[in-house]
Design a protein around this motif. Structure first.
Motif, PDB file in Angstrom:
ATOM      1  N   ASN A 345     -13.894   8.022   5.069  1.00  6.67           N
ATOM      2  CA  ASN A 345     -12.740   8.933   5.071  1.00  6.67           C
ATOM      3  C   ASN A 345     -11.503   8.246   4.541  1.00  6.67           C
ATOM      4  OD1 ASN A 345     -14.012  11.168   6.119  1.00  6.67           O
ATOM      5  ND2 ASN A 345     -13.761  10.434   8.221  1.00  6.67           N
ATOM      6  N   ARG A 346     -11.364   6.994   4.924  1.00  3.50           N
ATOM      7  CA  ARG A 346     -10.224   6.197   4.489  1.00  3.50           C
ATOM      8  C   ARG A 346     -10.272   6.021   2.965  1.00  3.50           C
ATOM      9  NH1 ARG A 346      -6.223   4.989   7.989  1.00  3.50           N
ATOM     10  NH2 ARG A 346      -4.767   3.951   6.604  1.00  3.50           N
ATOM     11  N   VAL A 347     -11.466   5.731   2.451  1.00  2.37           N
ATOM     12  CA  VAL A 347     -11.616   5.531   1.003  1.00  2.37           C
ATOM     13  C   VAL A 347     -11.283   6.836   0.271  1.00  2.37           C
ATOM     14  CG1 VAL A 347     -13.235   4.979  -0.853  1.00  2.37           C
ATOM     15  CG2 VAL A 347     -13.317   3.687   1.279  1.00  2.37           C
ATOM     16  N   ALA A 348     -11.766   7.982   0.809  1.00  2.00           N
ATOM     17  CA  ALA A 348     -11.483   9.271   0.174  1.00  2.00           C
ATOM     18  C   ALA A 348      -9.979   9.505   0.093  1.00  2.00           C
ATOM     19  CB  ALA A 348     -12.155  10.377   0.958  1.00  2.00           C
ATOM     20  N   MET A 349      -9.284   9.141   1.177  1.00  2.00           N
ATOM     21  CA  MET A 349      -7.831   9.331   1.213  1.00  2.00           C
ATOM     22  C   MET A 349      -7.147   8.444   0.172  1.00  2.00           C
ATOM     23  SD  MET A 349      -5.225   8.329   4.210  1.00  2.00           S
ATOM     24  CE  MET A 349      -4.613   6.880   3.385  1.00  2.00           C
ATOM     25  N   ILE A 350      -7.592   7.206   0.091  1.00  2.00           N
ATOM     26  CA  ILE A 350      -6.962   6.274  -0.854  1.00  2.00           C
ATOM     27  C   ILE A 350      -7.199   6.713  -2.297  1.00  2.00           C
ATOM     28  CG2 ILE A 350      -7.002   3.869  -1.664  1.00  2.00           C
ATOM     29  CD1 ILE A 350      -7.736   3.210   1.341  1.00  2.00           C
ATOM     30  N   VAL A 351      -8.411   7.227  -2.570  1.00  2.00           N
ATOM     31  CA  VAL A 351      -8.719   7.704  -3.922  1.00  2.00           C
ATOM     32  C   VAL A 351      -7.806   8.885  -4.281  1.00  2.00           C
ATOM     33  CG1 VAL A 351     -10.502   8.845  -5.316  1.00  2.00           C
ATOM     34  CG2 VAL A 351     -11.090   6.860  -3.926  1.00  2.00           C
ATOM     35  N   ALA A 352      -7.586   9.768  -3.295  1.00  2.00           N
ATOM     36  CA  ALA A 352      -6.707  10.911  -3.541  1.00  2.00           C
ATOM     37  C   ALA A 352      -5.277  10.448  -3.806  1.00  2.00           C
ATOM     38  CB  ALA A 352      -6.751  11.849  -2.345  1.00  2.00           C
ATOM     39  N   VAL A 353      -4.823   9.442  -3.038  1.00  2.00           N
ATOM     40  CA  VAL A 353      -3.463   8.937  -3.233  1.00  2.00           C
ATOM     41  C   VAL A 353      -3.351   8.246  -4.607  1.00  2.00           C
ATOM     42  CG1 VAL A 353      -1.692   7.352  -2.344  1.00  2.00           C
ATOM     43  CG2 VAL A 353      -3.059   8.687  -0.755  1.00  2.00           C
ATOM     44  N   LEU A 354      -4.398   7.529  -5.007  1.00  2.00           N
ATOM     45  CA  LEU A 354      -4.392   6.868  -6.324  1.00  2.00           C
ATOM     46  C   LEU A 354      -4.255   7.913  -7.438  1.00  2.00           C
ATOM     47  CD1 LEU A 354      -7.209   4.146  -6.261  1.00  2.00           C
ATOM     48  CD2 LEU A 354      -4.831   3.769  -6.878  1.00  2.00           C
ATOM     49  N   THR A 403      -5.263 -13.934  -6.638  1.00  2.00           N
ATOM     50  CA  THR A 403      -4.433 -12.926  -5.944  1.00  2.00           C
ATOM     51  C   THR A 403      -5.136 -12.315  -4.732  1.00  2.00           C
ATOM     52  OG1 THR A 403      -3.433 -12.402  -8.065  1.00  2.00           O
ATOM     53  CG2 THR A 403      -3.125 -10.787  -6.318  1.00  2.00           C
ATOM     54  N   VAL A 404      -4.375 -12.230  -3.630  1.00  2.00           N
ATOM     55  CA  VAL A 404      -4.858 -11.560  -2.431  1.00  2.00           C
ATOM     56  C   VAL A 404      -3.974 -10.340  -2.199  1.00  2.00           C
ATOM     57  CG1 VAL A 404      -5.002 -11.750   0.083  1.00  2.00           C
ATOM     58  CG2 VAL A 404      -5.756 -13.624  -1.322  1.00  2.00           C
ATOM     59  N   VAL A 405      -4.558  -9.177  -1.870  1.00  2.00           N
ATOM     60  CA  VAL A 405      -3.728  -8.005  -1.628  1.00  2.00           C
ATOM     61  C   VAL A 405      -3.888  -7.518  -0.188  1.00  2.00           C
ATOM     62  CG1 VAL A 405      -3.448  -7.138  -3.977  1.00  2.00           C
ATOM     63  CG2 VAL A 405      -5.510  -6.600  -2.754  1.00  2.00           C
ATOM     64  N   ILE A 406      -2.739  -7.264   0.454  1.00  2.00           N
ATOM     65  CA  ILE A 406      -2.739  -6.836   1.849  1.00  2.00           C
ATOM     66  C   ILE A 406      -1.774  -5.668   1.997  1.00  2.00           C
ATOM     67  CG2 ILE A 406      -2.237  -7.569   4.232  1.00  2.00           C
ATOM     68  CD1 ILE A 406      -2.483 -10.516   3.063  1.00  2.00           C
ATOM     69  N   GLY A 407      -2.154  -4.609   2.695  1.00  2.00           N
ATOM     70  CA  GLY A 407      -1.211  -3.524   2.968  1.00  2.00           C
ATOM     71  C   GLY A 407      -1.913  -2.237   3.315  1.00  2.00           C
ATOM     72  N   GLU A 408      -1.217  -1.449   4.149  1.00  2.00           N
ATOM     73  CA  GLU A 408      -1.743  -0.130   4.505  1.00  2.00           C
ATOM     74  C   GLU A 408      -1.082   0.901   3.595  1.00  2.00           C
ATOM     75  OE1 GLU A 408      -1.235   0.866   8.663  1.00  2.00           O
ATOM     76  OE2 GLU A 408      -1.630   2.982   8.273  1.00  2.00           O
ATOM     77  N   ILE A 409      -1.851   1.900   3.172  1.00  2.00           N
ATOM     78  CA  ILE A 409      -1.290   2.912   2.274  1.00  2.00           C
ATOM     79  C   ILE A 409      -1.068   4.219   3.033  1.00  2.00           C
ATOM     80  CG2 ILE A 409      -1.722   4.274   0.179  1.00  2.00           C
ATOM     81  CD1 ILE A 409      -3.423   1.996  -0.879  1.00  2.00           C
ATOM     82  N   GLY A 410       0.121   4.800   2.844  1.00  2.00           N
ATOM     83  CA  GLY A 410       0.412   6.103   3.463  1.00  2.00           C
ATOM     84  C   GLY A 410       0.138   7.205   2.462  1.00  2.00           C
ATOM     85  N   LEU A 411       0.187   8.470   2.924  1.00  2.00           N
ATOM     86  CA  LEU A 411      -0.159   9.590   2.043  1.00  2.00           C
ATOM     87  C   LEU A 411       0.827   9.805   0.904  1.00  2.00           C
ATOM     88  CD1 LEU A 411      -1.577  12.329   4.426  1.00  2.00           C
ATOM     89  CD2 LEU A 411      -2.793  10.962   2.749  1.00  2.00           C
ATOM     90  N   THR A 412       2.063   9.333   1.068  1.00  2.00           N
ATOM     91  CA  THR A 412       3.022   9.505  -0.027  1.00  2.00           C
ATOM     92  C   THR A 412       2.968   8.320  -0.985  1.00  2.00           C
ATOM     93  OG1 THR A 412       4.770   8.428   1.182  1.00  2.00           O
ATOM     94  CG2 THR A 412       4.591  10.799   1.477  1.00  2.00           C
ATOM     95  N   GLY A 413       2.005   7.449  -0.768  1.00  2.00           N
ATOM     96  CA  GLY A 413       1.865   6.302  -1.665  1.00  2.00           C
ATOM     97  C   GLY A 413       2.680   5.103  -1.234  1.00  2.00           C
ATOM     98  N   GLU A 414       3.322   5.197  -0.064  1.00  2.00           N
ATOM     99  CA  GLU A 414       4.113   4.052   0.408  1.00  2.00           C
ATOM    100  C   GLU A 414       3.195   2.970   0.955  1.00  2.00           C
ATOM    101  OE1 GLU A 414       3.589   6.714   2.239  1.00  2.00           O
ATOM    102  OE2 GLU A 414       3.845   6.355   4.393  1.00  2.00           O
ATOM    103  N   ILE A 415       3.640   1.714   0.872  1.00  2.00           N
ATOM    104  CA  ILE A 415       2.860   0.611   1.417  1.00  2.00           C
ATOM    105  C   ILE A 415       3.473   0.221   2.756  1.00  2.00           C
ATOM    106  CG2 ILE A 415       1.950  -1.719   0.999  1.00  2.00           C
ATOM    107  CD1 ILE A 415       0.985   0.281  -1.085  1.00  2.00           C
ATOM    108  N   ARG A 416       2.694   0.334   3.807  1.00  2.00           N
ATOM    109  CA  ARG A 416       3.219   0.141   5.163  1.00  2.00           C
ATOM    110  C   ARG A 416       2.895  -1.251   5.693  1.00  2.00           C
ATOM    111  NH1 ARG A 416       3.640   5.813   6.861  1.00  2.00           N
ATOM    112  NH2 ARG A 416       4.363   4.998   8.849  1.00  2.00           N
ATOM    113  N   ALA A 417       3.759  -1.702   6.610  1.00  2.00           N
ATOM    114  CA  ALA A 417       3.651  -3.055   7.153  1.00  2.00           C
ATOM    115  C   ALA A 417       2.351  -3.247   7.932  1.00  2.00           C
ATOM    116  CB  ALA A 417       4.840  -3.330   8.059  1.00  2.00           C
TER     117      ALA A 417
END
Ligand code: TYD
Ligand code: MG
Length: 469
Positions: A345-354, A403-417
């Motif tokens: 579900n998380r992946v589906a959400m991220i794909v939609a945000v992308l 490169t290492v990438v860390i961050g949570e993605i919100g529905l508006t595309g923001e990167i959360r702490a």
């Protein structure tokens, strides 16, 4: 007369609505233990379907009553944290919260063949080599079979006592007589109480056995490990109840086709949960993996599109894992989404945000995602890494090796702490990474470390620009 009879029913009904005479048949939910007089398709308590099995009701076990009760002030109770017993298997001791607590009851669950018996035999070997006497009770294998496995593991120690038995009362008697430093029951589903008429493995049997063993552990101070099988939907077979009765629940998981095994604490009265221990299954049993990041990244391809690395917190420890993504043109009308080791579900959400926020036309593509090494990651801080892997494969551009990438993605595309950012960055640095893409609000608060560049990003497009720059 009629009225009297009617009154009688009411009274009985009100006082003991579900009490059934001893020896009468009732139906009991295999999942949560709910009792019913009739067979039901769905359990009203836990919502499980087709879980009711016929059992015979027995009276309350009188032997379980504790006769003398003493009341003590909390300040008068001795703290016994220093009495923890170490098995010598560092990863195992750490998951337990720093060794075995006297009188504790620990449940170890896992799929068949994952290595539960092997792990316990190795732990007992560690305890016995320190001069202790330990008792291994198996209801599944004969003493000879255990001996054969033991020789393979180099666990032929004098102090390991073996018993092949399923009757709980006999086992309790043996334990009382031998007074072992640790008792292992392999497995709780094979245990049998003669006072309960149902078959071994039924919820009543498992519950009674656990209860008897729990009382034994608390009274005698002997720590007891219960091995439990797991059902196909991932719960410890039968008793969710059992999870409430024991002090610690550990799950031994991993993909049988991979060599890595992860021991995870899901409940621990004596330590932090979510703590993990990583093992590798080899010719001579389980070996500890003290530096999991190095192992999980060891087969990482160089400059390949679709591979991204993130730092995930596993308990108190940061672990670097490689998230892999593959986006390919779909051959059918509905694109496929095949996800392993991540929440789909998380992946589906991220794909939609992308698609919506970063303008990548992924909707017409089949998407496959995987975490290398057969590990499972369910932390939201992996979001940015999932997005990076998908974008990298879609754009056919590799993410720079360091490169290492860390961050949570919100529905508006923001990167959360995310939490524990400093620990994650220092693990990345330790593993030789040179650039760390982190949420902006985290970057503002972190101390710039020497040798690794920390870049803060506040939204997805900015993150992708930074990742592929
Ligand atoms: P086991 O501990 O019997 O699993 P469980 O008790 O969880 O059912 O583990 C059995 C598996 O482990 C079996 O598939 C073989 C493998 N194994 C090894 O690869 N190396 C070893 O040294 C041992 C003892 C087992
Ligand atoms: Mg076994």
């Amino acid at each position: 007369m009629l009225l009297l009879a009617f009154k009688d029913t009411i009274i009985t009904d009100n006082t003991e609505p579900t009490t059934v005479k001893k020896g009468k048949t009732i139906y009991r939910c295999r999942s949560c233990g709910y009792d019913s007089l009739k067979w039901l398709g769905k359990c009203p308590e836990c919502g499980e379907w087709d879980a009711f099995a016929e059992e015979t009701k027995t009276g309350k076990a009188d032997s379980l009553k504790i006769s003398s009760v003493t009341v003590t002030s909390i300040t008068d109770v001795e703290e016994n944290d220093d009495q923890r017993v170490l098995t010598g298997i560092g990863e195992f001791d750490r998951v337990l919260g720093g060794g075995i607590v006297p009188g504790s009851l620990v449940l170890i669950g896992g799929d068949p063949g994952i290595g539960k018996s092997t792990l316990m035999l190795q732990a007992l070997c560690g305890l016995a080599s320190g001069g202790g006497r330990v008792l291994y009770v198996s209801g599944e294998e004969s003493a000879r079979q255990i001996r054969m496995r033991g020789s393979r593991l180099g666990a032929g120690r004098e102090g390991i006592l073996l018993v092949s038995e399923i009757d709980v009362d006999i086992i309790l008697g043996v334990a009382e007589q031998e007074k072992p430093a640790v008792l292992v029951i392999d497995s709780i589903q094979t245990m049998y109480n003669s006072t309960v008429p149902s078959a071994p493995g039924s919820i009543t049997q498992v519950r009674e056995s656990t209860m008897k063993l729990m009382i034994m552990a608390k009274k005698s101070g002997i720590p007891i490990f219960l091995i439990g099988h797991v059902t196909k939907d991932g719960a410890i077979a039968g008793p969710r109840l059992m999870e409430h009765m024991v002090d610690t629940v550990l799950y031994f998981e991993g993909d049988r086709n991979h060599v890595f095994r992860i021991l995870r604490a899901v409940k621990n009265r004596f330590g932090s949960t979510n703590e993990i221990g990583v093992f590798e299954m080899g010719e001579k049993g389980l070996e500890e993996v003290p530096n999991p990041s190095a192992v999980f990244l060891s087969e990482r391809p160089e400059n390949a599109p679709g591979s991204s690395v993130t730092a995930s917190m596993e308990g108190t420890r940061p672990v670097l894992v490689e998230v892999q993504g593959l986006a390919s043109n779909t051959a059918y009308g509905t694109p496929r989404r095949t996800i392993l080791g991540l929440d789909s579900n998380r992946v589906a959400m991220i794909v939609a945000v992308l698609e919506k926020r970063a303008g990548l036309n992924l909707m017409g593509h089949d998407i496959f995602m995987n975490v290398a090494g057969g590990v499972k990651v369910d932390e939201p801080s992996t979001d940015l890494s999932i997005a990076a892997a998908a974008a990298s494969s879609f754009l056919d551009r590799p993410i720079p090796q360091g490169t290492v990438v860390i961050g949570e993605i919100g529905l508006t595309g923001e990167i959360r702490a995310v939490s524990h950012i400093d620990q994650r960055i220092s693990e990345a640095k330790k593993m030789g990474f040179t650039k760390c893409i982190v949420p902006m609000s985290n970057a503002k608060r972190t101390v710039q470390a020497n040798g690794i560049e920390v870049v803060g990003v506040s939204n997805l497009s900015e993150a992708l620009t930074q990742i592929f720059s």
